[in-house]
Design a protein around this motif. Structure first.
Motif, mmCIF file in Angstrom:
data_model
loop_
_atom_site.group_PDB
_atom_site.id
_atom_site.type_symbol
_atom_site.label_atom_id
_atom_site.label_comp_id
_atom_site.label_asym_id
_atom_site.label_seq_id
_atom_site.Cartn_x
_atom_site.Cartn_y
_atom_site.Cartn_z
ATOM 1 N N ILE A 138 0.830 -1.207 0.000
ATOM 2 C CA ILE A 138 0.000 0.000 0.000
ATOM 3 C C ILE A 138 0.865 1.258 0.000
ATOM 4 N N LEU A 139 0.286 2.323 -0.537
ATOM 5 C CA LEU A 139 0.950 3.623 -0.593
ATOM 6 C C LEU A 139 0.352 4.540 0.463
ATOM 7 N N LEU A 140 1.207 5.220 1.222
ATOM 8 C CA LEU A 140 0.766 6.158 2.256
ATOM 9 C C LEU A 140 1.302 7.540 1.931
ATOM 10 N N LYS A 141 0.462 8.571 2.070
ATOM 11 C CA LYS A 141 0.912 9.934 1.805
ATOM 12 C C LYS A 141 0.187 10.894 2.728
ATOM 13 N N THR A 142 0.646 12.135 2.769
ATOM 14 C CA THR A 142 0.083 13.144 3.663
ATOM 15 C C THR A 142 -1.432 13.236 3.513
ATOM 16 N N GLY A 143 -2.134 13.196 4.644
ATOM 17 C CA GLY A 143 -3.589 13.271 4.644
ATOM 18 C C GLY A 143 -4.285 11.933 4.672
ATOM 19 N N ASP A 144 -3.562 10.857 4.376
ATOM 20 C CA ASP A 144 -4.170 9.524 4.404
ATOM 21 C C ASP A 144 -4.400 9.061 5.833
ATOM 22 N N ILE A 145 -5.337 8.150 5.990
ATOM 23 C CA ILE A 145 -5.490 7.398 7.240
ATOM 24 C C ILE A 145 -5.008 5.987 6.953
ATOM 25 N N ILE A 146 -4.073 5.513 7.734
ATOM 26 C CA ILE A 146 -3.504 4.188 7.480
ATOM 27 C C ILE A 146 -4.625 3.153 7.557
ATOM 28 N N PRO A 147 -4.816 2.353 6.482
ATOM 29 C CA PRO A 147 -5.998 1.495 6.386
ATOM 30 C C PRO A 147 -5.897 0.151 7.100
ATOM 31 N N ALA A 148 -4.696 -0.257 7.496
ATOM 32 C CA ALA A 148 -4.501 -1.546 8.171
ATOM 33 C C ALA A 148 -3.145 -1.512 8.859
ATOM 34 N N ASP A 149 -2.888 -2.460 9.736
ATOM 35 C CA ASP A 149 -1.556 -2.552 10.333
ATOM 36 C C ASP A 149 -0.576 -2.986 9.261
ATOM 37 N N CYS A 150 0.602 -2.371 9.259
ATOM 38 C CA CYS A 150 1.534 -2.645 8.168
ATOM 39 C C CYS A 150 2.986 -2.439 8.612
ATOM 40 N N ARG A 151 3.899 -3.117 7.909
ATOM 41 C CA ARG A 151 5.352 -2.943 8.102
ATOM 42 C C ARG A 151 5.840 -2.019 7.006
ATOM 43 N N LEU A 152 6.483 -0.920 7.429
ATOM 44 C CA LEU A 152 6.946 0.079 6.475
ATOM 45 C C LEU A 152 8.161 -0.447 5.701
ATOM 46 N N VAL A 153 8.104 -0.286 4.407
ATOM 47 C CA VAL A 153 9.178 -0.764 3.526
ATOM 48 C C VAL A 153 9.999 0.404 3.000
ATOM 49 N N GLU A 154 9.339 1.548 2.813
ATOM 50 C CA GLU A 154 10.013 2.730 2.272
ATOM 51 C C GLU A 154 9.368 3.968 2.900
ATOM 52 N N THR A 155 10.185 4.928 3.371
ATOM 53 C CA THR A 155 9.630 6.150 3.960
ATOM 54 C C THR A 155 10.417 7.372 3.480
ATOM 55 N N THR A 156 9.698 8.469 3.307
ATOM 56 C CA THR A 156 10.321 9.753 3.005
ATOM 57 C C THR A 156 9.689 10.782 3.940
ATOM 58 N N GLN A 157 10.414 11.105 5.020
ATOM 59 C CA GLN A 157 9.937 12.071 6.017
ATOM 60 C C GLN A 157 8.501 11.758 6.450
ATOM 61 N N LEU A 158 8.221 10.495 6.649
ATOM 62 C CA LEU A 158 6.880 10.056 7.022
ATOM 63 C C LEU A 158 6.640 10.293 8.515
ATOM 64 N N GLU A 159 5.607 11.075 8.839
ATOM 65 C CA GLU A 159 5.254 11.371 10.231
ATOM 66 C C GLU A 159 3.781 11.052 10.448
ATOM 67 N N VAL A 160 3.518 10.317 11.514
ATOM 68 C CA VAL A 160 2.170 9.810 11.788
ATOM 69 C C VAL A 160 1.735 10.251 13.181
ATOM 70 N N ASP A 161 0.476 10.618 13.311
ATOM 71 C CA ASP A 161 -0.102 10.966 14.614
ATOM 72 C C ASP A 161 -0.725 9.712 15.219
ATOM 73 N N GLU A 162 -0.070 9.160 16.227
ATOM 74 C CA GLU A 162 -0.563 7.941 16.873
ATOM 75 C C GLU A 162 -1.127 8.223 18.271
ATOM 76 N N SER A 163 -1.402 9.505 18.555
ATOM 77 C CA SER A 163 -1.821 9.875 19.916
ATOM 78 C C SER A 163 -3.118 9.186 20.330
ATOM 79 N N ALA A 164 -4.051 9.010 19.376
ATOM 80 C CA ALA A 164 -5.317 8.379 19.733
ATOM 81 C C ALA A 164 -5.138 6.912 20.105
ATOM 82 N N LEU A 165 -4.069 6.302 19.586
ATOM 83 C CA LEU A 165 -3.824 4.881 19.841
ATOM 84 C C LEU A 165 -2.870 4.651 21.007
#
Length: 898
Positions: A138-165
């Motif tokens: 799957i592809l993740l980009k700014t504004g997306d909501i991560i659709p499932a639990d996943c292992r990251l394979v490639e990242t470019t300055q990827l920042e996620v808000d996990e405060s709710a979890l």
């Protein structure tokens, strides 16, 4: 499998996927058959009919239903109809309040991403997130909501808000490297993405490792499904009271039947007496008055920004002995602020609240300073504003940050000194930017000064920045780093001990030729200028609220996803623990090593739980409940939902809280203000006090009714004569006693309501000799009522006249008694004119009852007959004697049972 311990190639291989091609359509179909859709299961809610029928299972209503059947069988149709109406009114009121479906799982479903980008047969396709299966790329980009639990394979300055979890306030910068430790909490699994968490910045590619109920959010959903709500303390006490009243009624009826058979009385006479006794023993208005009082209490709390979703929760807060509270956004403002600066060897403190660019600067002696008159401070603030990608935005008088919270803290600090990036750029042109990178832990820019010279400004982690520095600016000197490194390390340690996160600023002068050097070559030979100390500040009102909780005997426990050092420092600032106190701060890892028994033994000493998971929070609540505590749990995230449901009262944040937290909670703080909890606690205690007071009032009248009937049955020979007709008893219970009881329910709190320790949940309504008071006062009241009944018969009056005389004696007696019932001391110690509603209720109740004596309608329905005026006046004065005499004796001799 712990996917974060595996390399990306190993994960893709284990999931039988292909990074370049993704899954084929056939593979997806097979896996959907095996794993199901990527969605959270929905809970089946009870139907409206099922909920209504559940209300009819109330033991008190069942006993009344038996009385109605007996009345109908014996030809007392008016009595049967009246009792049936009372049953339906009670059940309907409770049904209306409880007809609220539990939507926790629905809220979790709403959080999942509706669509996502998936690689299939080597091409990117947009599809419904429900169709995802383990192994999908799957592809993740700014504004997306991560659709499932996943292992990251490639990242470019990827920042996620996990405060709710996770409960951690900072954005998480993601990476792809293998993590060595095998027991990391969710917040530390930096190479994983989790379902329902939003992507704030950057881009990434990941392989799906879990879907649906197998995800971390799914595990929380299962916890919510399997977590059973306990009876609230009020519900438990009412159940216990119901059983007591039922057994008392059955015992009295059995005694009547036994004596009746012994005396050779007719079955009809015994049935009439039994029906009257059942109606007299059961306080028909109890559940209705409790419901109305709780509803009024809920409205009062609503005006004070606390929304009670369930009526019973209004009272439960008053029983609370422990409040387990989340830190971020609940105790703190959830706004990162730079509160201290070390610049050029000097300490400065920054005042202000939130993101408002208003606040005073003070030196280490707390004397106000002007940044422009302190060159090192001013220079640091200018560099902080320039080397920054965050923006301070104002909308309708409210300020918020666009960008990283820590960078925003620096922007606000500069703005408080009237230093703004836009104004600085008019004279300092930014010609090159090197964005922040988590590997090098720095960001830098090159600016061109007004004199055409060049300067590199660097911002980053202090330990990294000092390794790249040669010089430390210290007052008017330039010290070498090698021999003076300890100066910076001391500041870092000082800031760290105060739970301050640190961010350092440095610079380097460049020649025109040097600006073309590589980033690695540029970010060396720096001059270390200073540090920011950044914190998510406690809410000022929350600190005062914690103090009030302690005064009320309520223990406050902080449960957070933050690190232990930060959590302890915040707890000390808020006086949850004191700096010199040997309070235990425990982490999730340490919690895992404890058995349930060990946790239960340690629970009274633990004040802070740090780096915890949803399972931990649930376990903590269970451990406290097993110790006998009434537990309130505050929270705002998805991770709080199971514990919110398990707690005796779950309290969610209305503004910042997730939908899951709100649906799982019993109480919602509309202003996200911990101080509102104290107001709610005070309201809960007032309501419980008032419930006990009107229970005393109701049951005293019931004991008076039962004893008057029993005295007549036992002391008058021949066929039994009823001292009170069944409908007279219903009138007393629902009208003449019900109205004053309701006025007691809205009485103001007594002065010491927040100075007492929380109630022991094992205590019944009758604790502190209240049961003895009810019996003694009721027997005396019943004795006077019977005496007036017997007096009328002795004068040769009709049965209807004698019953009416007894009826008015009982009514006036309980109207006088209500003024003693409104205090736990005596009527001589509380001003009767402070509750005007009670005065109005007493007057109205008495007037209506007199009307039922002198009106044809009352004579027809209740079976009353007009009294001679002097007899009415006599009942008024005689009925006052029990209350005034017994209260006087209590004042003289301090008898608690009186």
């Amino acid at each position: 499998m712990t996917w974060f311990n595996q390399s990306t190639d190993s994960v893709i291989k284990a999931l039988k996927s292909d990074y370049q091609q993704g899954l084929s359509e056939d593979q997806r179909g097979e896996r959907q058959t095996a794993f199901g859709l990527n969605e959270i299961n929905q809970v089946k809610h009870a139907s409206a009919l099922h909920i209504f029928i559940a209300q009819l299972k109330n033991p008190l209503l069942i006993i009344l239903a038996l009385g109605a059947l007996l009345s109908f069988y014996t030809g007392h149709h008016v009595d049967a109809f009246a009792i049936t109406t009372i049953i339906l009114i009670n059940a309907s009121i409770t049904f209306i309040q409880e007809y609220k479906a539990q939507k926790s799982i629905d809220a979790l479903r709403d959080m999942s991403a509706p669509h996502c980008h998936v690689k299939q047969n080597g091409q990117w396709h947009e599809m419904s997130a429900k169709q995802l299966v383990p192994g999908d790329i799957i592809l993740l980009k700014t504004g997306d909501i991560i659709p499932a639990d996943c292992r990251l394979v490639e990242t470019t300055q990827l920042e996620v808000d996990e405060s709710a979890l996770t409960g951690e306030s900072n954005l998480i910068r993601k990476q792809t490297s293998v993590l060595e430790s095998s027991d990391l909490t969710l917040g530390d699994q930096l190479n994983m993405g989790f379902m329902s968490t939003p992507v704030h910045n950057g881009r990434g590619i990941a392989v799906v490792t879990a879907t649906g109920m197998k995800t971390e959010v799914g595990k929380i959903a299962r916890l919510i499904e399997t977590t059973q709500n306990r009876l609230t303390p009020l519900q438990a006490r009412i159940h216990a009271l119901s059983k007591t009243l039922i057994w008392a009624a059955l015992f009295i009826v059995a005694v009547i039947i036994g004596i009746g058979f012994y005396k050779g009385l007719t079955l009809s006479g015994m049935v009439d007496t039994s029906i009257s006794l059942v109606v007299a023993a059961i306080p028909e208005g109890l559940t209705t008055v409790v419901t109305i009082v709780l509803t009024l209490g809920a409205k009062h709390m609503m005006r004070n920004h606390a929304l009670a979703k369930y009526l019973a929760s209004v009272e439960t807060l008053g029983s609370t002995s422990v409040i387990c509270t989340d830190k971020t956004g609940t105790l703190t403002q959830n706004k990162m602020q730079s509160v201290q600066i070390w610049a050029g060897g000097e300490h400065y403190h920054i005042q202000g609240e939130g993101y408002r660019p208003i606040g005073e600067f003070k030196d280490d002696q707390q004397r106000p300073v002007t940044p422009q008159q302190h060159p090192h401070l001013n220079h640091l603030l200018e560099m902080s504003a320039l080397c920054n990608e965050a923006q301070l935005v104002e909308q309708e008088g409210r300020y918020h940050i666009q960008g990283l919270p820590t960078e925003g803290a620096l922007v606000v600090a500069a703005a408080k000194a009237n230093i703004h990036k836009e104004a600085l750029q008019q004279h300092h042109r930014i010609i090159k930017t090197f964005p922040f990178d988590p590997k090098r832990k720095m960001m830098s820019i090159i600016i061109q000064e007004p004199d055409n010279s060049y300067q590199l400004i660097v911002k980053g982690a202090p330990d990294v920045l000092i390794d790249h520095s040669e010089i430390i600016e210290f007052q008017d000197k330039h010290l070498d780093v090698t021999s003076n490194r300890y100066l910076i390390e001391d500041v870092i340690h000082t800031f760290g001990s105060q739970a301050l996160r640190t961010l350092a600023i440095g610079y380097r002068h460049l020649s025109e030729a040097q600006i073309h050097l590589s980033q690695e070559e540029l970010e060396t030979q720096l001059t270390f200028t200073g540090l920011h100390g950044i914190i998510d500040l406690p809410r000022p009102e929350a600190t005062q609220s914690v103090k009030e909780c302690h005064e009320a005997g309520i223990r406050v426990i902080m449960i957070t996803g933050d690190h232990a050092v930060t959590a302890r420092a915040i707890a000390e600032k808020m006086q949850i623990i004191h700096a010199n106190e040997e309070a235990i701060v425990i982490t999730g890892k340490e919690l895992n090593a404890l058995s349930d028994e060990e946790l239960g033994n340690l629970a009274p000493k633990i004040h802070v739980y740090a780096r915890v998971t949803p399972e931990h929070k649930l376990r903590i609540v269970k451990a406290l409940q097993q110790r006998g505590d009434v537990v309130a749990m505050t929270g705002d995230g998805v991770n709080d939902a199971p514990a919110l449901r398990k707690a005796d009262i779950g309290i969610a944040m209305g503004d910042s809280g997730t939908g899951v937290a709100k649906e799982s909670a019993d109480l919602i703080l509309l202003d996200d203000n911990f101080a509102t909890i104290v107001t709610a606690v005070r309201e809960g205690r007032r309501i419980y006090d008032n419930i006990r007071k009107f229970i005393r009032q109701d049951l005293t009248a019931n004991v008076g009714e039962v004893s008057a009937i029993l005295f007549a049955f036992l002391l008058i020979s021949g066929e039994p004569l009823l001292a009170l007709a069944p409908l007279m008893i219903l009138w007393v219970n629902l009208v003449s006693d019900g109205m004053p009881s309701l006025a007691l329910g809205v009485d103001v709190a007594e002065a010491d309501v927040m100075k007492r320790s929380p109630r022991d949940q094992k205590d019944s309504f009758f604790a502190d000799s209240l049961g003895a008071r009810i019996i003694v006062r009721g027997l005396v009241m019943g004795g006077f009522t019977f005496w007036m009944f017997h007096y009328a018969l002795h004068l040769g009056m009709t049965l209807a006249y004698a019953q009416t005389l007894a009826f008015m004696t009982l009514i006036f007696g309980q109207l006088f008694h209500v003024f003693d019932a409104r205090t736990f001391t005596s009527l001589y110690r509380r001003n009767p004119f402070t509750n005007r509603l009670l005065l109005l209720a007493v007057f109205g109740s008495g007037a209506l009852s007199i009307l039922m004596v002198y009106s044809p309608f009352g004579n027809l329905v209740l079976g009353t007959t007009p009294l001679q005026l002097h007899h009415l006046v006599m009942t008024f004065f005689i009925a006052a004697l029990p209350t005034f005499i017994l209260s006087g004796i209590k004042e003289l001799f301090r008898f608690k049972w009186l």
